[in-house]
Write a protein that holds these residues in place. Structure first.
Motif, PDB file in Angstrom:
ATOM      1  N   VAL A  25      34.113  49.620  39.376  1.00  0.00           N
ATOM      2  CA  VAL A  25      35.183  48.470  39.206  1.00  0.00           C
ATOM      3  C   VAL A  25      35.720  48.927  38.250  1.00  0.00           C
ATOM      4  CG1 VAL A  25      35.961  46.338  38.891  1.00  0.00           C
ATOM      5  CG2 VAL A  25      34.928  46.624  40.788  1.00  0.00           C
ATOM      6  N   GLY A  26      34.715  49.111  37.126  1.00  0.00           N
ATOM      7  CA  GLY A  26      35.385  49.402  35.805  1.00  0.00           C
ATOM      8  C   GLY A  26      36.031  51.149  35.569  1.00  0.00           C
ATOM      9  N   LEU A  27      35.934  51.598  36.894  1.00  0.00           N
ATOM     10  CA  LEU A  27      36.806  52.071  36.906  1.00  0.00           C
ATOM     11  C   LEU A  27      38.605  52.063  36.551  1.00  0.00           C
ATOM     12  CD1 LEU A  27      35.099  55.384  39.271  1.00  0.00           C
ATOM     13  CD2 LEU A  27      35.399  55.211  36.808  1.00  0.00           C
TER      14      LEU A  27
ATOM     15  N   GLY B  45      51.578  44.316  38.828  1.00  0.00           N
ATOM     16  CA  GLY B  45      50.171  45.885  38.822  1.00  0.00           C
ATOM     17  C   GLY B  45      48.936  45.237  38.771  1.00  0.00           C
ATOM     18  N   ILE B  46      49.042  43.708  38.235  1.00  0.00           N
ATOM     19  CA  ILE B  46      47.625  43.231  37.830  1.00  0.00           C
ATOM     20  C   ILE B  46      46.826  42.524  39.515  1.00  0.00           C
ATOM     21  CG2 ILE B  46      45.887  40.777  37.205  1.00  0.00           C
ATOM     22  CD1 ILE B  46      48.523  40.967  34.544  1.00  0.00           C
ATOM     23  N   LEU B  47      47.930  42.338  39.746  1.00  0.00           N
ATOM     24  CA  LEU B  47      47.564  41.937  41.455  1.00  0.00           C
ATOM     25  C   LEU B  47      47.095  43.338  42.038  1.00  0.00           C
ATOM     26  CD1 LEU B  47      49.873  39.703  43.277  1.00  0.00           C
ATOM     27  CD2 LEU B  47      47.229  38.807  41.689  1.00  0.00           C
ATOM     28  N   LEU B  48      47.387  44.158  41.958  1.00  0.00           N
ATOM     29  CA  LEU B  48      46.997  45.527  42.883  1.00  0.00           C
ATOM     30  C   LEU B  48      45.782  45.426  42.285  1.00  0.00           C
ATOM     31  CD1 LEU B  48      50.514  47.807  43.494  1.00  0.00           C
ATOM     32  CD2 LEU B  48      48.424  46.456  45.426  1.00  0.00           C
ATOM     33  N   LEU B  49      45.579  45.950  40.924  1.00  0.00           N
ATOM     34  CA  LEU B  49      44.455  46.582  40.418  1.00  0.00           C
ATOM     35  C   LEU B  49      43.059  45.499  41.259  1.00  0.00           C
ATOM     36  CD1 LEU B  49      45.709  47.364  36.936  1.00  0.00           C
ATOM     37  CD2 LEU B  49      44.747  48.750  37.819  1.00  0.00           C
ATOM     38  N   LEU B  50      43.409  43.702  40.884  1.00  0.00           N
ATOM     39  CA  LEU B  50      42.137  43.146  40.937  1.00  0.00           C
ATOM     40  C   LEU B  50      42.443  43.360  42.559  1.00  0.00           C
ATOM     41  CD1 LEU B  50      43.672  39.624  39.334  1.00  0.00           C
ATOM     42  CD2 LEU B  50      41.485  41.605  38.703  1.00  0.00           C
ATOM     43  N   ALA B  51      43.074  43.444  42.929  1.00  0.00           N
ATOM     44  CA  ALA B  51      42.396  43.853  44.853  1.00  0.00           C
ATOM     45  C   ALA B  51      41.724  45.233  44.843  1.00  0.00           C
ATOM     46  CB  ALA B  51      43.734  43.682  45.619  1.00  0.00           C
TER      47      ALA B  51
ATOM     48  N   PRO C 140      38.234  45.097  31.258  1.00  0.00           N
ATOM     49  CA  PRO C 140      38.795  44.452  29.499  1.00  0.00           C
ATOM     50  C   PRO C 140      40.278  44.802  29.495  1.00  0.00           C
ATOM     51  CG  PRO C 140      36.256  45.821  29.949  1.00  0.00           C
ATOM     52  CD  PRO C 140      37.087  45.103  31.102  1.00  0.00           C
ATOM     53  N   VAL C 141      40.951  45.748  29.588  1.00  0.00           N
ATOM     54  CA  VAL C 141      42.319  46.630  29.547  1.00  0.00           C
ATOM     55  C   VAL C 141      43.255  45.038  29.975  1.00  0.00           C
ATOM     56  CG1 VAL C 141      43.460  47.917  29.988  1.00  0.00           C
ATOM     57  CG2 VAL C 141      41.010  48.520  29.267  1.00  0.00           C
ATOM     58  N   ILE C 142      42.447  45.004  31.022  1.00  0.00           N
ATOM     59  CA  ILE C 142      42.956  44.371  32.670  1.00  0.00           C
ATOM     60  C   ILE C 142      43.486  42.542  32.198  1.00  0.00           C
ATOM     61  CG2 ILE C 142      43.387  43.146  35.187  1.00  0.00           C
ATOM     62  CD1 ILE C 142      42.330  45.378  36.299  1.00  0.00           C
ATOM     63  N   ALA C 143      42.157  42.292  31.260  1.00  0.00           N
ATOM     64  CA  ALA C 143      42.078  40.679  30.718  1.00  0.00           C
ATOM     65  C   ALA C 143      43.256  40.528  29.871  1.00  0.00           C
ATOM     66  CB  ALA C 143      40.405  40.518  30.344  1.00  0.00           C
ATOM     67  N   GLY C 144      43.075  41.882  29.238  1.00  0.00           N
ATOM     68  CA  GLY C 144      43.907  41.807  27.761  1.00  0.00           C
ATOM     69  C   GLY C 144      45.054  42.306  27.971  1.00  0.00           C
ATOM     70  N   LEU C 145      45.764  42.270  28.958  1.00  0.00           N
ATOM     71  CA  LEU C 145      47.057  42.946  29.924  1.00  0.00           C
ATOM     72  C   LEU C 145      47.242  41.240  29.717  1.00  0.00           C
ATOM     73  CD1 LEU C 145      46.963  45.996  32.340  1.00  0.00           C
ATOM     74  CD2 LEU C 145      48.082  45.309  29.522  1.00  0.00           C
ATOM     75  N   LEU C 146      46.578  40.913  30.170  1.00  0.00           N
ATOM     76  CA  LEU C 146      46.727  39.270  30.987  1.00  0.00           C
ATOM     77  C   LEU C 146      47.446  38.698  29.733  1.00  0.00           C
ATOM     78  CD1 LEU C 146      45.098  38.326  33.484  1.00  0.00           C
ATOM     79  CD2 LEU C 146      47.112  37.355  33.214  1.00  0.00           C
TER      80      LEU C 146
END
Ligand SMILES: Nc1ncnc2c1ncn2[C@@H]1O[C@H](COP(=O)(O)OP(=O)(O)O)[C@@H](O)[C@H]1O
Ligand SMILES: [Mg+2]
Lengths: 586, 284
Positions: free
Chosen positions: A260-262, A297-303, A439-445
């Motif tokens: 997932v970290g990838l 983008g965030i939704l797709l990454l999370l999916a 973390p980067v996605i959380a950082g984005l949020l």
């Protein structure tokens, strides 16, 4: 046969069928909460894009009140938060993720195309990580099969784990593309374009998995039944397979996390190599404040992440489910191992770091007292950066701030992780969803909500970093509950609290602490990555990620500007990892 | 089925009409889960001081029944009472009274001892947790004495004990509570023969000296004549025999019992008369 539950679990009166539903409900509630949060992002951020959209569409048109209002009405910006959320969800269900605040065109088609690119990159990286993992486990398996399992030093694995994707990416870019001219520096579509990005993404993941697996395999090889099988004359292949089967279930959650970290690592790698992937598109959307694109983008990454994490969970259930029900999971005993040499690595590395910190702490990290890119000299031991600031001073001050922030995050996440991991059923949803959030996605949020800052970076990394520890805790708790000496506790009148504090926690705290320490470099690097991508502390703060980002444009002319902070990060990682293997004696 | 003792005596433990079903997850999740009956219509009563054997082949449902009697799992039908009070799964606190009266000796003693605790802590744990009154130190010494373990073992951890010693510690842990009934799941399997004899002797002594009742589970019928005055045979989830041990060995009613007896005492079985035909029970 009794399944004693600990922590906050539904009352015994609750029907078993209902109890089995709790994790599923928890998952659904958490997913819904995240989707709602993402959906409310435009409203929460309180930004008004009408003017910028008007500029983008018709640069010459006067920004009159009517023109702006018509754009707001068109985008649904005049709606209340819940109405807007409903509108957005309704659109999503019909394949409409809104229109870009920058270009004004629909967001979804481009994002889906970018997703395909990212998936291809991640697949290549996973294959590479698998090869790396196997290579790192060769020693552990060989020693185990010879009947003398011993923990491998794991220095190579630690070093690989320590290399942040963005640094590795930049180094590979300069060495193989700019320097040797073997491979293209950027572009996408051919196999040779994929080599460097896949290496930058796959090697750190493979290093981490290699360490986890060689540790786990060594522990399994040390169990008594292996010796019995040796004596009984079972073939090496059969023993190796059985050991792998024994080790896999407890590692699968962590393997899931690495995979997932990838998704997060891909963002930095795509950025460095200019790959038109989902991560780069989302990062671009965040920096341009194109919130509809950011949301998608965030939704797709999370999916992607949820699907990958779910696959790992399913694998664990399939492997372990029957065994757990029968209560036949053998106790893993960690035999303490001693050796004087083990002190050498951490002491030497700590000494080096202390020397750097002491040498630079009295110097000024902010003043431009030197020539631009002045090379190292006696007076200026590590040279100067692009604006003539003393790199020694910046690395020294940055060490304190980065390590301090990372230690803070690790301490909070260790406590949070253990506490939350003790309620596996209820926490199933939050664990999976935050695990699935790099973390980067959380950082984005967080940056989308509050703007980039040091505290925002700490918050973002903490928000997602407790989950791996909670997942590990939950897995260990399930295992411990299957052990005979825990299953008998109801007969002894051992209550819930005593069961937790005396029987379950002591078996759990040790491995989870080690895991938390193993993650210290990862967390420092996550913070550095946020800094590198501009989502953390602002310039001119002497933060390691920023230092790297500032140095990379000059990598060819002034390699010291990148190598010094990079080396510092590697040193700290080796320190943390070697310390945590020392700690295991306890 | 009636026990041996007079009908008017209140039994220590009584089970009536117990049923237990197992809902096996079907391989295809859209199919209905098929319940399997593991225990059917179990009637059982244990008088104070009585020594009862429960035998049956592996998979007969012995452990399942034990878990019901220990209030670890709930029955799907039927009731259990102890000295007239109902017994069913409940919170640890609510079951303290029952745990003081009825204790358990596990199947695999070595792994049922927490490797982090010393023998002293292990034996003291239930005394403290079940709020047993009186001097705990004295009770621990007594219990060790009863199982014939030296005081020096008090400081040992389970890793340093042999199999037989670990079994004695597990027994001492139960005995320290001075329970009225001990439930033991295969307490002798896994022990070598000399240790086995000693543990059997120990059970006999405890029953004689303390008037403790026993329910001893075993798949091996050969231990019953030495330990139990009454023997129950569990077959396929139902009790097919409940008689004094001597009578049962002398004239088993069922083919299944006969087979069990023959396995335990080959010489004895050859001389045994043919079993009385019992039409109500389908013989496999
Ligand atoms: N947790 C479980 N899952 C599936 N089957 C079980 C479980 N527990 C018991 N059984 C089944 O119930 C039956 C009785 O088991 P058990 O009471 O353990 O038998 P015994 O102790 O007499 O050997 C067996 O057929 C066993 O397969
Ligand atoms: Mg059994």
């Amino acid at each position: 046969m009794s399944t004693a539950s600990v922590g906050v679990s539904p009352s015994p009166a609750l029907r078993p069928a209902l109890r089995a539903l709790v994790p599923t409900l928890s998952r659904l509630v958490t997913l819904a909460a995240v989707v709602v949060l993402v959906g409310l992002l435009p409203w929460l951020s309180g930004r008004d894009p009408a003017l910028s959209i008007l500029r983008a569409r018709a640069g010459d048109q006067n920004p009159t009140a009517e023109a702006l209002d018509s754009i707001r009405a068109q985008l649904g910006l005049d709606m209340g938060p819940w109405e807007k959320l409903g509108h957005w969800l309704w659109g999503l269900m019909h394949g409409d993720a809104g229109v870009s605040w920058i270009s004004g065109g629909p967001v979804l088609p481009g994002m889906l195309q970018a997703t395909g690119v990212s998936l291809a990159l991640m697949l290549a990286a996973m294959l590479l990580a698998l090869v790396t993992t196997m290579a790192l486990c060769v020693t552990a398996v060989r020693r185990g099969l010879m009947g003398e399992p011993a923990p491998t030093s794991g220095a190579l694995g630690a070093t690989l784990t320590a290399l942040p994707e963005f640094l590795l990416a930049a180094l590979l870019l300069v060495i193989f593309a700019a320097g040797l001219n073997w491979l293209p520096p950027y572009g996408w579509g051919e196999a040779r374009h994929m080599i460097l990005p896949a290496l930058s993404l796959g090697l750190p993941a493979g290093g981490l998995m290699g360490r986890l697996f060689s540790d786990g395999l060594t522990a399994s090889f040390s169990e008594r039944w292996v010796a019995t099988w040796h004596v009984a004359g079972f073939g090496r292949r059969r023993i190796a397979l059985a050991v792998l089967k024994r080790t896999l279930p407890s590692l699968l959650p962590q393997v899931g996390l690495v995979i997932v970290g990838l998704t997060g690592g891909a963002i930095a790698v795509e950025q460095v190599f200019s790959i038109p992937g989902l991560g780069r598109a989302t990062l671009g959307a965040a920096s341009a404040q194109d919130l509809p694109a950011l949301q998608t983008g965030i939704l797709l990454l999370l999916a992607i992440a949820v699907v990958l994490g779910g696959a790992a969970g399913l694998g664990r259930t399939l492997l372990l489910g029957r065994t757990l029900r029968a209560g036949a999971v053998p106790v893993t005993r960690h035999e303490p191992h001693h050796g004087r040499w083990q002190w050498v690595v951490p002491v030497a590395v700590a000494l080096l770091l202390v020397i750097i910190i002491v040498a630079g702490i009295g110097r000024d990290p902010l003043a431009s007292n030197y020539l631009r890119l002045q090379p190292p000299s006696l007076d200026l031991p590590l040279g100067a950066d692009g604006t003539g600031r003393d790199i020694l001073a910046r690395v020294s001050h940055g060490a304190l701030s980065t390590m301090g922030m990372a230690l803070l995050v690790v301490s909070i996440t260790f406590v949070l992780g253990v506490l939350i991991g003790l309620m596996p059923r209820l926490a199933a949803g939050p664990i999976e969803v935050t695990n699935a959030t790099p973390p980067v996605i959380a950082g984005l949020l967080v940056a989308g909500l509050m703007g980039p800052s040091a505290s925002g970076a700490i918050l973002a990394v903490t928000l997602v970093s407790w989950a791996p520890l909670a997942a590990h805790t939950a897995a260990l708790v399930t295992e411990v509950q299957g052990q005979a000496h825990v299953r008998i506790t109801p007969m002894l009148g051992v209550g819930r609290w005593r069961l937790l504090s005396r029987y379950i926690l002591p078996s759990v705290i040790g491995p989870v602490f080690r895991h938390a320490m193993l993650r210290l470099p990862g967390i420092a690097l996550a913070l550095a990555a946020l800094g590198f991508l501009g989502l953390g502390p602002r310039p001119p703060a002497p933060e390691w990620g920023l230092l790297l980002a500032e140095g990379i444009p000059y990598l060819e002319r002034a390699p010291w500007a990148v190598l010094v902070p990079a080396l510092a990060l590697v040193l700290m990682s080796i320190l943390a990892v070697s310390l945590s293997s020392l700690w295991r004696r306890g | 089925m009636p026990g041996l003792t007079p009908e008017n005596a209140e039994p220590l433990l009584r089970a009536e009409g117990l049923y237990k079903h197992l809902y096996q997850p079907s391989l295809a999740f859209w199919r209905a889960r098929q319940p399997r009956t593991i225990l059917r219509d179990i009637h059982l009563s244990i008088q104070p001081g009585e020594r009862i054997g429960l035998a049956g082949v592996s998979g007969a449902g012995k452990t399942t029944l034990l878990n019901l009697l220990l209030a670890l799992n709930g029955a799907d039908a039927g009731s259990i009472t102890c000295q007239g009070r109902p017994v069913r799964p409940a919170s640890t606190r609510a079951l303290r009274w029952y745990r003081r009266l009825v204790q358990y000796i596990p199947q695999d003693p070595a792994s049922s001892l927490d490797p982090r605790m010393s023998v002293r802590e292990l034996i003291r744990e239930p005394l403290v947790r079940l709020s047993v009154e009186g001097h705990h130190g004295r009770r621990i010494d007594e219990a060790l004495d009863r199982v014939g373990l030296d005081q020096k073992f008090l400081g040992y951890r389970p890793g340093a004990l042999s199999g037989g010693q670990a079994q004695r510690v597990a027994i001492a842990r139960a005995v320290a509570l001075r329970p009225r009934l001990l439930l033991a799941d295969e307490p002798l399997s896994g022990l070598d023969l000399p240790v086995r004899a000693k543990v059997m002797q120990l059970f006999n002594d405890m029953s004689r000296l303390d008037d403790t009742a026993f329910l001893i589970i075993s798949h091996d019928l050969s231990v019953m004549p030495r330990l139990c005055e009454r023997t129950l045979i569990l077959h396929d989830g139902a009790i097919i025999e409940d008689r004094p041990t001597a009578a049962l060995f002398g004239a088993p009613e069922h083919d299944h019992t006969r087979a069990l007896v023959r396995a335990a005492h080959p010489d004895l079985a050859i001389m045994m008369p043919a079993p009385a035909a019992n039409a109500s029970y389908p013989v496999a």
